[in-house]
Motif scaffolding. Structure first.
Motif, PDB file in Angstrom:
ATOM      1  N   UNK A   1       0.854  -1.197   0.000  1.00 28.59           N
ATOM      2  CA  UNK A   1       0.000   0.000   0.000  1.00 28.59           C
ATOM      3  C   UNK A   1       0.879   1.232   0.000  1.00 28.59           C
ATOM      4  N   UNK A   2       0.281   2.406   0.178  1.00 30.25           N
ATOM      5  CA  UNK A   2       1.060   3.661   0.102  1.00 30.25           C
ATOM      6  C   UNK A   2       1.688   4.063   1.432  1.00 30.25           C
ATOM      7  N   UNK A   3       1.325   3.387   2.522  1.00 28.81           N
ATOM      8  CA  UNK A   3       1.869   3.671   3.868  1.00 28.81           C
ATOM      9  C   UNK A   3       1.575   5.111   4.322  1.00 28.81           C
ATOM     10  N   UNK A   4       0.445   5.618   3.891  1.00 33.14           N
ATOM     11  CA  UNK A   4       0.102   6.995   4.253  1.00 33.14           C
ATOM     12  C   UNK A   4      -0.849   7.003   5.450  1.00 33.14           C
ATOM     13  N   UNK A   5      -0.570   7.883   6.397  1.00 35.35           N
ATOM     14  CA  UNK A   5      -1.529   8.124   7.481  1.00 35.35           C
ATOM     15  C   UNK A   5      -2.449   9.225   6.959  1.00 35.35           C
ATOM     16  N   UNK A   6      -3.654   8.826   6.577  1.00 31.78           N
ATOM     17  CA  UNK A   6      -4.564   9.779   5.951  1.00 31.78           C
ATOM     18  C   UNK A   6      -5.244  10.667   6.989  1.00 31.78           C
ATOM     19  N   UNK A   7      -5.772  11.794   6.490  1.00 36.12           N
ATOM     20  CA  UNK A   7      -6.446  12.742   7.398  1.00 36.12           C
ATOM     21  C   UNK A   7      -7.954  12.503   7.443  1.00 36.12           C
ATOM     22  N   UNK A   8      -8.504  11.867   6.396  1.00 39.04           N
ATOM     23  CA  UNK A   8      -9.956  11.616   6.358  1.00 39.04           C
ATOM     24  C   UNK A   8     -10.697  12.653   5.540  1.00 39.04           C
ATOM     25  N   UNK A   9     -10.131  13.018   4.403  1.00 42.13           N
ATOM     26  CA  UNK A   9     -10.650  14.160   3.654  1.00 42.13           C
ATOM     27  C   UNK A   9     -11.689  13.799   2.593  1.00 42.13           C
ATOM     28  N   UNK A  10     -11.513  12.674   1.922  1.00 40.39           N
ATOM     29  CA  UNK A  10     -12.208  12.496   0.640  1.00 40.39           C
ATOM     30  C   UNK A  10     -13.635  11.939   0.697  1.00 40.39           C
ATOM     31  N   UNK A  11     -13.881  11.005   1.596  1.00 37.34           N
ATOM     32  CA  UNK A  11     -15.129  10.239   1.505  1.00 37.34           C
ATOM     33  C   UNK A  11     -16.280  10.991   2.153  1.00 37.34           C
TER      34      UNK A  11
ATOM     35  N   UNK B   1     -19.137  12.385   4.542  1.00 33.05           N
ATOM     36  CA  UNK B   1     -19.017  12.587   5.995  1.00 33.05           C
ATOM     37  C   UNK B   1     -19.651  11.468   6.812  1.00 33.05           C
ATOM     38  N   UNK B   2     -20.707  10.844   6.252  1.00 31.06           N
ATOM     39  CA  UNK B   2     -21.396   9.803   7.039  1.00 31.06           C
ATOM     40  C   UNK B   2     -20.749   8.424   6.886  1.00 31.06           C
ATOM     41  N   UNK B   3     -19.696   8.309   6.095  1.00 32.63           N
ATOM     42  CA  UNK B   3     -19.041   7.009   5.902  1.00 32.63           C
ATOM     43  C   UNK B   3     -18.154   6.673   7.101  1.00 32.63           C
ATOM     44  N   UNK B   4     -18.112   5.369   7.437  1.00 33.82           N
ATOM     45  CA  UNK B   4     -17.134   4.905   8.432  1.00 33.82           C
ATOM     46  C   UNK B   4     -15.724   5.230   7.950  1.00 33.82           C
ATOM     47  N   UNK B   5     -15.532   5.198   6.639  1.00 30.99           N
ATOM     48  CA  UNK B   5     -14.216   5.517   6.077  1.00 30.99           C
ATOM     49  C   UNK B   5     -13.739   6.889   6.528  1.00 30.99           C
ATOM     50  N   UNK B   6     -14.667   7.822   6.688  1.00 32.21           N
ATOM     51  CA  UNK B   6     -14.291   9.159   7.156  1.00 32.21           C
ATOM     52  C   UNK B   6     -14.144   9.167   8.674  1.00 32.21           C
ATOM     53  N   UNK B   7     -15.192   8.700   9.354  1.00 25.14           N
ATOM     54  CA  UNK B   7     -15.198   8.812  10.820  1.00 25.14           C
ATOM     55  C   UNK B   7     -14.028   8.036  11.447  1.00 25.14           C
ATOM     56  N   UNK B   8     -13.834   6.795  10.972  1.00 19.15           N
ATOM     57  CA  UNK B   8     -12.788   5.964  11.578  1.00 19.15           C
ATOM     58  C   UNK B   8     -11.394   6.426  11.168  1.00 19.15           C
ATOM     59  N   UNK B   9     -11.319   7.076  10.008  1.00 18.05           N
ATOM     60  CA  UNK B   9     -10.011   7.597   9.569  1.00 18.05           C
ATOM     61  C   UNK B   9      -9.623   8.810  10.418  1.00 18.05           C
ATOM     62  N   UNK B  10     -10.571   9.701  10.628  1.00 14.77           N
ATOM     63  CA  UNK B  10     -10.278  10.915  11.414  1.00 14.77           C
ATOM     64  C   UNK B  10      -9.847  10.505  12.831  1.00 14.77           C
ATOM     65  N   UNK B  11     -10.597   9.586  13.423  1.00 15.13           N
ATOM     66  CA  UNK B  11     -10.286   9.131  14.772  1.00 15.13           C
ATOM     67  C   UNK B  11      -8.974   8.323  14.779  1.00 15.13           C
TER      68      UNK B  11
END
Ligand SMILES: Cc1cc2nc3c(=O)[nH]c(=O)nc-3n(C[C@H](O)[C@H](O)[C@H](O)COP(=O)(O)OP(=O)(O)OC[C@H]3O[C@@H](n4cnc5c(N)ncnc54)[C@H](O)[C@@H]3O)c2cc1C
Length: 377
Positions: free
Chosen positions: A46-56, A58-68
């Motif tokens: 993978x890219x080994x990036x610690x993402x900020x949670x920007x793209x998906x 707002x109601x996606x787990x992909x956003x909430x769990x990424x931000x947290x």
């Protein structure tokens, strides 16, 4: 007696989940991994990036769990000396349409406390003098890069230190519902488990189907990377184009972006290649699958923002496979994280479609699983 929890799969998600559960000392945990070593599949590709949670959305787990997960991961790395660098990222716009995309993106994320800042064309040139055509950049200072291998090793050590078991070279071949839980069968041994967590990555739907047919389908999607075979230090942070080119507009890919590893080597990718139905899952980089045509495709996207890159300097590096729940034409789907009580299988917890940002979200996924178990029991 403590309830027995079986975690199927020793990738970053299974490890982070087992680690989180091991902290309470409330369970007897057994993590089973089919390969000889832990975290050698998607968690190593993978890219080994610690993402900020920007793209998906707002109601996606992909956003909430990424931000947290972003915050949890940085504090884990600090506490356990795991290698990372919070180098930040620019998402760059090179036309008016993309400028509008960035304006909307920042506005949409205002509910989350994600640090985001606009950087003018003039300042971009000061900070990243090799970038061209940038009209506006959205800076994400909480994005970083991680040594995922060290992260997984730290998780493994902590799970073992907490007295829990990790067994490699062991494939879960069958699961049956029993009176108070599940019988987990590896062919060599069979045992009772009160709670089963399916974090089998690319195999997670197959593992769930051992028990019942969930009706989900994976659309496997390969992503290749190219490294820059040159010592040029062209950028000092991650550079992502806007995912608004038609192929990326449904967010199934973030575009051919430019990342750095912890040694500041540049790499580009991943690209987006949906695999054929029934195609074997492998990571080979044979010439047939990686023609010069593909090299040119990478090159054409890269030189739009980094013209110093020469096509001959691009070398195929590695690839990873995304366990996607969305097809090429669908809008990206969310992680599927659920206890299967509704299907008659209480305490069987499925973690399916954990593609990006699964590494960033891993500790938050573990925390979510822990709260599902608490609610259930
Ligand atoms: C190209 C690409 C780029 C990515 N970039 C990023 C990024 O920059 N940042 C980020 O946050 N995320 C990123 N991701 C996502 C991230 O890599 C994944 O979300 C994460 O690694 C998934 O971890 P996992 O543990 O679910 O899966 P895996 O790492 O695949 O682990 C699952 C494990 O289960 C085992 N297993 C399977 N079946 C069985 C069985 N029957 N019995 C026992 N064991 C079994 C497998 O052997 C495997 O080790 C990227 C993904 C891809 C493909």
């Amino acid at each position: 007696m403590k309830p027995i929890v079986t975690v199927i799969g020793g990738g970053v998600v299974g490890l982070a989940t087992a680690y989180k559960l091991s902290l309470s000392n409330n369970f007897k945990i057994i993590l089973l991994e089919k390969n000889k070593f832990l975290a050698t599949e998607t968690s190593a590709r993978n890219s080994q990036v610690i993402h900020a949670g920007i793209y998906y959305p707002n109601n996606y787990l992909k956003t909430k769990l990424c931000v947290k997960g972003n915050r949890m991961l940085y504090s884990f790395c600090n506490k356990y000396n795991v290698g990372y660098n919070k180098i930040g990222k620019f998402i760059i716009a090179n036309n008016d349409h993309q400028v509008q995309y960035l304006l909307d993106l920042k506005e949409k994320k205002s509910d989350f406390e994600i640090p985001l800042e606009f950087i003018t064309q003039k300042k971009v040139l000061l900070l990243e003098p090799n970038l061209v055509n940038t009209k506006l950049a959205l800076s994400s200072p909480s994005t970083g890069i991680l040594d995922v291998h060290e992260y997984c090793q730290a998780l493994e050590g902590l799970i073992r230190n907490n007295g829990e078991e990790i067994v490699t070279n062991t494939t879960v071949k069958n699961i049956k519902k029993s009176e108070n839980g599940y019988e987990v069968d590896t062919g060599e041994f069979r045992y009772h488990s009160d709670i089963v967590i399916n974090s089998a990555g690319l195999q997670a739907i197959n593992v769930s189907n051992l028990l019942f047919n969930l009706g989900l389908k994976y659309h496997y999607c390969k992503g290749y990377y190219m490294k820059l075979n040159s010592s040029k230090k062209l950028v000092s942070r991650l550079i992502y184009p806007c995912p608004t080119v038609p192929a990326n507009a449904n967010l199934n890919s973030l575009g051919i972006h430019c990342t750095l590893d912890l040694n500041r080597n540049l790499k580009f990718g991943p690209d987006l290649n949906y695999m054929k139905e029934g195609e074997e899952l492998n990571y080979s980089l044979d010439e047939n699958s990686f023609t010069s045509e593909k090299k040119i495709k990478f090159y054409e996207e890269i030189v739009q923002y980094l013209p110093q890159v020469k096509v001959d300097e691009l070398v195929v590096d590695y690839c990873g496979i995304r366990p996607k729940l969305s097809s090429a034409t669908e809008f990206v789907k969310d992680f599927y994280i659920a206890d299967e009580s509704k299907n008659g299988f209480k305490n069987f917890i499925n973690l399916i479609g954990i593609e990006s940002p699964g590494i960033t979200a891993s500790l938050a996924i573990g925390e979510m699983v822990e709260s599902i178990i608490k609610e259930n029991n």
